[in-house]
Scaffold this motif. Structure first.
Motif, PDB file in Angstrom:
ATOM      1  N   VAL A 234      73.024  16.211  21.092  1.00 11.32           N
ATOM      2  CA  VAL A 234      72.378  16.043  19.798  1.00 11.32           C
ATOM      3  C   VAL A 234      70.779  15.378  19.950  1.00 11.32           C
ATOM      4  CG1 VAL A 234      74.565  15.289  18.497  1.00 11.32           C
ATOM      5  CG2 VAL A 234      73.219  13.458  19.733  1.00 11.32           C
ATOM      6  N   LYS A 286      84.480  18.368  15.304  1.00 17.22           N
ATOM      7  CA  LYS A 286      83.312  18.549  14.810  1.00 17.22           C
ATOM      8  C   LYS A 286      82.803  17.362  13.873  1.00 17.22           C
ATOM      9  CE  LYS A 286      81.345  21.186  11.072  1.00 17.22           C
ATOM     10  NZ  LYS A 286      81.827  22.345   9.907  1.00 17.22           N
ATOM     11  N   ARG A 287      83.640  16.710  13.428  1.00 13.66           N
ATOM     12  CA  ARG A 287      83.280  15.397  12.615  1.00 13.66           C
ATOM     13  C   ARG A 287      82.731  14.475  13.570  1.00 13.66           C
ATOM     14  NH1 ARG A 287      87.597  13.332   8.625  1.00 13.66           N
ATOM     15  NH2 ARG A 287      85.866  11.940   7.865  1.00 13.66           N
ATOM     16  N   GLU A 290      79.101  15.677  15.303  1.00 20.47           N
ATOM     17  CA  GLU A 290      78.194  15.393  14.347  1.00 20.47           C
ATOM     18  C   GLU A 290      77.669  13.803  14.338  1.00 20.47           C
ATOM     19  OE1 GLU A 290      79.762  16.538  10.598  1.00 20.47           O
ATOM     20  OE2 GLU A 290      79.438  18.575  10.888  1.00 20.47           O
TER      21      GLU A 290
END
Length: 326
Positions: A234, A286-287, A290
Motif C-alpha cells: 500500500v 480484500k477488506r 485495503e
C-alpha cells in the motif's frame, strides 16, 4: 491522578467482583448462543476493525451469530480480565494485539498470568508499523532524520498513545538503534497524538500502518520507513527498515484471538478451523488488504509462540530503556 498500575488493579477488582469463573458445560460447540469477540479497546481502532471483519467472516463456518463487544478500561486489563474469568466454553474470545504482550512485561500486578491464563486460537492478521513525521520537518529520509536529531539533541519530540503503548515502544526502539536524543511525549490515545503530529507539536511517530495510512495518503504526514522486513504494497515507495539503514527497526502489528485456559481442545480446534476458513475468503482478504493488513491464520501453537516471543522482546526493550508504568 491514579497511576496506570493502580488503575489496572482497580479495574481488575471490578471484574473480580462482577464476574466469576465457571466450568465449560458439557455440550456440543457451538450451541445456539452467539460467539462473542471481546475487544478491550474502544470502537473504531485497528484492533476493533479487525475483530469485526474476522467475526463476520467466521460466522458462516461457525453456523451461529457472532458479535463484537468492547470492554474498555485500565489500558486493556478490563477486557483481558473479563475473558480470563469467563466460562471456558468457546463462546467468548479475547481479541489480542501487541499491547497485551507489552503490558505483560511491564506490569507485574496483572490479575492473571499472561502466558498461561489463555489458550491461543490463532493469529489472524499482521502488518508492519510505519515511521511518520510532520511534513514540515526538514528530513525526507531516515538518514536525514538521524542527522537532524544528532545535531539537535533533545530539541525534537516523538509522540505516543501513552506510556507503555506500542507507539511508545516503537519510539524507544528507534532511539536505541539510531543513537539519538528524542523526547517522549505521551498522549491519551492515538487520536490525540496524530492530531498534534499533524499540527507539528510533536515531530515523529512510530505507529501501526492502518492508523497512519489515511493521513499519509492525504499528505498530512510523511512516511519515512516501513518498520518491517519488506516494503508494504500500500506504500510501495516507502523503504523497508533494512533499506533505510536500520535493519533492527522491525515492529509487526498483529491481531489474534484467544480463549480461557480451561477451554476444551476440541473447541479450540473448531474455532481455529472456522476462523481460518473465514480468513481465507477472498472478500475477507480484500477488506484486510485495503487496510494494509495480511491475513495469517496460523495454528494455536504458532500463535502461542508469537505471544511468548513478543513478551520476551518488549520486556527486554523496556528494561534497557528503563520504562516503568507507575
Amino acid at each position: 491522578m491514579l497511576s496506570i498500575v493502580r488503575a489496572l488493579a482497580l479495574a481488575a477488582g471490578v471484574i473480580a467482583v462482577t464476574s466469576s469463573p465457571g466450568s465449560a458445560p458439557a455440550q456440543t460447540f457451538p450451541s445456539s448462543r452467539p460467539v462473542t469477540f471481546v475487544v478491550p479497546f474502544a470502537p473504531g481502532g485497528s484492533t476493533d476493525t479487525v475483530a469485526r471483519i474476522v467475526a463476520q467472516a467466521a460466522g458462516q463456518p461457525l453456523g451461529v451469530p457472532t458479535v463484537v463487544e468492547n470492554r474498555t478500561g485500565g489500558a486493556g486489563v478490563v477486557g483481558w480480565s473479563a475473558v480470563a474469568r469467563s466460562v471456558p466454553d468457546g463462546h467468548t474470545l479475547l481479541t489480542l494485539e501487541m499491547s497485551y504482550t507489552i503490558a505483560a512485561g511491564l506490569i507485574p500486578t496483572l490479575p492473571f498470568d499472561a502466558k498461561t491464563s489463555f489458550v491461543q486460537v490463532t493469529t489472524a492478521v499482521e502488518n508492519p508499523h510505519v515511521m511518520v513525521v510532520n511534513p514540515k520537518l526538514p528530513a525526507n529520509t531516515v538518514a536525514e532524520l538521524i542527522t537532524l536529531l544528532k545535531a539537535n539533541p533533545g530539541k525534537y519530540f516523538f509522540g505516543s498513545g501513552g506510556n507503555g503503548t506500542n507507539t511508545h515502544m516503537g519510539g524507544e526502539l528507534f532511539k536505541s538503534l539510531a543513537g539519538v536524543d528524542l523526547v517522549h511525549v505521551p498522549y491519551r490515545g492515538a487520536g490525540a497524538v496524530l492530531q498534534d503530529l499533524v499540527a507539528g507539536q510533536v515531530q515523529v511517530l512510530v505507529t501501526s500502518l492502518p492508523t497512519a495510512l489515511p493521513l499519509i495518503q492525504s499528505g498530512q504526514l510523511r512516511a519515512l520507513m516501513i518498520a518491517g522486513e519488506t516494503r508494504s504494497p500500500v506504500l510501495p515507495d516507502v523503504p523497508s527498515a533494512r533499506e533505510a539503514g536500520l535493519p533492527g527497526m522491525v515492529m509487526t502489528f498483529w491481531v489474534g484471538f484467544a480463549v480461557p485456559a480451561a477451554t476444551p481442545p476440541a473447541v479450540v480446534e473448531r474455532l481455529n478451523r472456522d476462523i481460518r476458513t473465514g480468513l481465507a475468503q477472498p472478500e475477507t482478504k480484500k477488506r484486510l488488504a485495503e487496510l494494509g493488513m495480511d491475513a495469517v491464520g496460523n495454528t494455536p501453537a504458532q500463535a502461542q509462540a508469537l505471544i511468548e516471543s513478543e513478551i520476551a522482546r518488549w520486556s527486554a526493550i523496556a528494561k534497557a530503556a528503563d520504562i516503568k508504568l507507575q
